[in-house]
Design an enzyme around this catalytic site. Structure first.
Site, PDB file in Angstrom:
ATOM      1  CB  THR A   1      -1.007  -0.179   1.049  1.00 26.65           C
ATOM      2  OG1 THR A   1      -1.920  -0.615   0.913  1.00 26.65           O
ATOM      3  CG2 THR A   1      -1.764   0.838   1.418  1.00 26.65           C
TER       4      THR A   1
ATOM      5  CG  ASP B   1      -1.397  -7.110  -2.679  1.00 24.59           C
ATOM      6  OD1 ASP B   1      -2.314  -5.860  -2.664  1.00 24.59           O
ATOM      7  OD2 ASP B   1      -1.226  -7.309  -1.467  1.00 24.59           O
ATOM      8  CB  SER B   2       2.836  -8.039   1.273  1.00 27.45           C
ATOM      9  OG  SER B   2       1.183  -7.286   2.546  1.00 27.45           O
TER      10      SER B   2
ATOM     11  CB  THR C   1       0.560  -4.071   6.441  1.00 27.40           C
ATOM     12  OG1 THR C   1      -1.074  -4.266   5.757  1.00 27.40           O
ATOM     13  CG2 THR C   1       0.715  -2.860   6.670  1.00 27.40           C
ATOM     14  CG  ASP C   2      -2.811  -7.548   3.598  1.00 29.13           C
ATOM     15  OD1 ASP C   2      -3.248  -7.317   4.449  1.00 29.13           O
ATOM     16  OD2 ASP C   2      -3.193  -8.091   2.362  1.00 29.13           O
TER      17      ASP C   2
ATOM     18  CB  THR D   1       1.234 -11.372  15.214  1.00 32.71           C
ATOM     19  OG1 THR D   1       0.121 -12.001  14.720  1.00 32.71           O
ATOM     20  CG2 THR D   1       0.383 -10.104  16.477  1.00 32.71           C
TER      21      THR D   1
ATOM     22  CB  THR E   1      -0.905 -20.986  22.596  1.00 28.49           C
ATOM     23  OG1 THR E   1      -2.541 -20.297  22.935  1.00 28.49           O
ATOM     24  CG2 THR E   1       0.268 -19.130  22.785  1.00 28.49           C
ATOM     25  CD  GLN E   2      -6.945 -21.549  18.876  1.00 31.98           C
ATOM     26  OE1 GLN E   2      -8.633 -20.958  18.890  1.00 31.98           O
ATOM     27  NE2 GLN E   2      -6.775 -22.684  18.786  1.00 31.98           N
TER      28      GLN E   2
HETATM   29  N1  ASP Z   1      -2.224  -5.488   0.248  1.00 31.42           N
HETATM   30  C1  ASP Z   1      -1.294  -4.821   0.989  1.00 31.42           C
HETATM   31  C2  ASP Z   1      -0.282  -5.792   1.124  1.00 31.42           C
HETATM   32  O1  ASP Z   1       0.069  -6.337   2.097  1.00 31.42           O
HETATM   33  C3  ASP Z   1      -1.871  -4.276   2.286  1.00 31.42           C
HETATM   34  C4  ASP Z   1      -0.839  -3.472   3.194  1.00 31.42           C
HETATM   35  O2  ASP Z   1       0.243  -2.890   2.368  1.00 31.42           O
HETATM   36  O3  ASP Z   1      -1.285  -3.177   4.044  1.00 31.42           O
HETATM   37  O4  ASP Z   1       0.908  -4.972   0.080  1.00 31.42           O
END
Ligand code: ASP
Length: 358
Positions: free
Chosen positions: A30, A74-75, A106-107, A183, A293-294
């Site tokens: 993003t 996109d990650s 971020t994903d 996480t 652990t979850q």
């Molecule tokens: N879908 C995006 C990614 O992980 C979300 C992000 O960057 O926050 O590449």
């Protein structure tokens, strides 16, 4: 360098009189996306446009170079091959820079930061992941602050000239978190990442305050990259109503070498005979079984309840307070080093790079 990297573009700054140098590696996410006027979806744009949006980067007393992966992704599409490319790139440029910033979606950022922490053995320089929840071109973006602080941290040195943060870490919303303790916690908040079992390595306010008591000290020696990963891992989240067929496939299938059991609370699972028999079958087949652990925070303790103790007696190893993301990276990396499952099991019980509380 691998052929996958050969397509990447590179831009070198002219600032050769700077005292520190940082390589900004742009993978996508993003932070570098822009709205496509055609269909309104977010699509990645070039790093030079990020620099236009963040002219503050030019003011740093840091020699800043960039390296752009092609294609940008996109990650959600990250695969271990990207981790290998990143690790090899850092290895290849290791002597040229004081630190590295990785711009990443971020994903899967916590997965990538976790994996890199195991793949870069003997790291003595900062590798700082960052990204943003809003694209950098949007007025309220969190990307600018994140990028600027990540560059500052990647270039920070102690009085003796050594790196302030010789670790793989994630900088997000004013906090620096150990990569293999992180996480993704919120799909919306700027404060998107959590490190439930370890306090931040640093906090950015007027100054960046480093928590030197928990920042790891380099072990010495040269950087060694572990680029052979074995991904034959399943993750089985225990839940009410799980069927024997689902459990057996995740634990005993021939294509699976290790299974991360995401258990309840302090490491508890179903105590019924059918489930324990599948666990025993997996153990007899030589599978590596790791108990994580979850719960969002806290640790596995297989001595606390009878159900946990039974798992232990069936050959399941305690993951202690490791995250699932770190467990995955640790298994990929250790299994890539050897076919000896007993050695892998022994190493899983050790804290290799700050991923568990020793
Ligand atoms: N879908 C995006 C990614 O992980 C979300 C992000 O960057 O926050 O590449």
């Amino acid at each position: 360098m691998s052929s996958r990297l050969s397509k990447a573009k590179e831009r070198i700054s002219n600032n050769n009189d700077m005292s520190s140098s940082v390589l900004v590696i742009y993978t996508g996410g993003t932070i570098g996306m822009k709205e496509d006027p055609q269909d309104g979806t977010l699509k990645p744009f070039d790093f030079s446009q990020i620099k236009e949006e963040v002219p503050e980067l030019n003011k740093f007393k840091v020699k800043l170079d960039s390296y752009t992966f092609s294609p940008l992704i996109d990650s959600s599409d990250v695969e271990p091959a990207l981790w290998v490319n990143l690790a090899e790139l850092i290895h290849e440029r290791y002597e040229d820079y004081d630190g590295f910033v990785i711009l990443h979606g971020t994903d899967t950022m916590a997965y990538s930061a976790s994996a890199l922490s195991f793949m870069l053995e003997g790291l003595s320089k900062p590798v700082i992941f960052t990204g943003s929840q809003l694209p950098i071109g949007v007025p309220r973006t969190d990307g600018k602050e994140n990028l600027i602080a990540a560059v500052e941290i990647a270039s920070a040195k102690k009085a003796d000239g050594s790196a302030q943060v010789p670790e793989v870490a994630i900088f997000f919303d004013s906090r620096l978190l150990r990569g293999n303790r992180s996480t993704k916690y919120s799909a919306e908040a700027f404060n998107a990442f959590a490190s439930p079992n370890l306090p931040p390595l640093a906090q950015a306010g007027i100054n960046i305050r480093y928590n030197n008591d928990i920042i790891r000290k380099p072990k010495g020696g040269v950087l060694k990259v572990h680029s052979h990963l074995d991904c034959r891992v399943s993750i089985l989240k225990i839940h009410p109503g799980i069927t024997p067929a689902v459990a057996r496939h995740s634990l005993c299938a021939p294509e699976i070498r290790a299974c991360i059991l995401e258990t309840y609370g302090s490491g508890n699972a179903i105590s019924k005979d059918w489930f324990l028999n599948i666990i025993k079958e997996a153990d007899h087949l030589g599978k590596i079984l790791l108990n994580v652990t979850q719960c969002k925070s806290g640790t596995v303790n297989m001595n606390l309840y009878a159900t946990g103790a039974t798992l232990k007696s069936c050959g399941v190893i305690s993951g202690e307070d490791i995250t699932t993301e770190a467990a995955l990276g640790k298994l990929f990396c250790l299994m890539g080093l050897t076919d000896n499952n007993e050695w892998v099991k022994a190493m899983l019980e050790k804290d290799l790079c700050g991923e568990i509380t020793a």
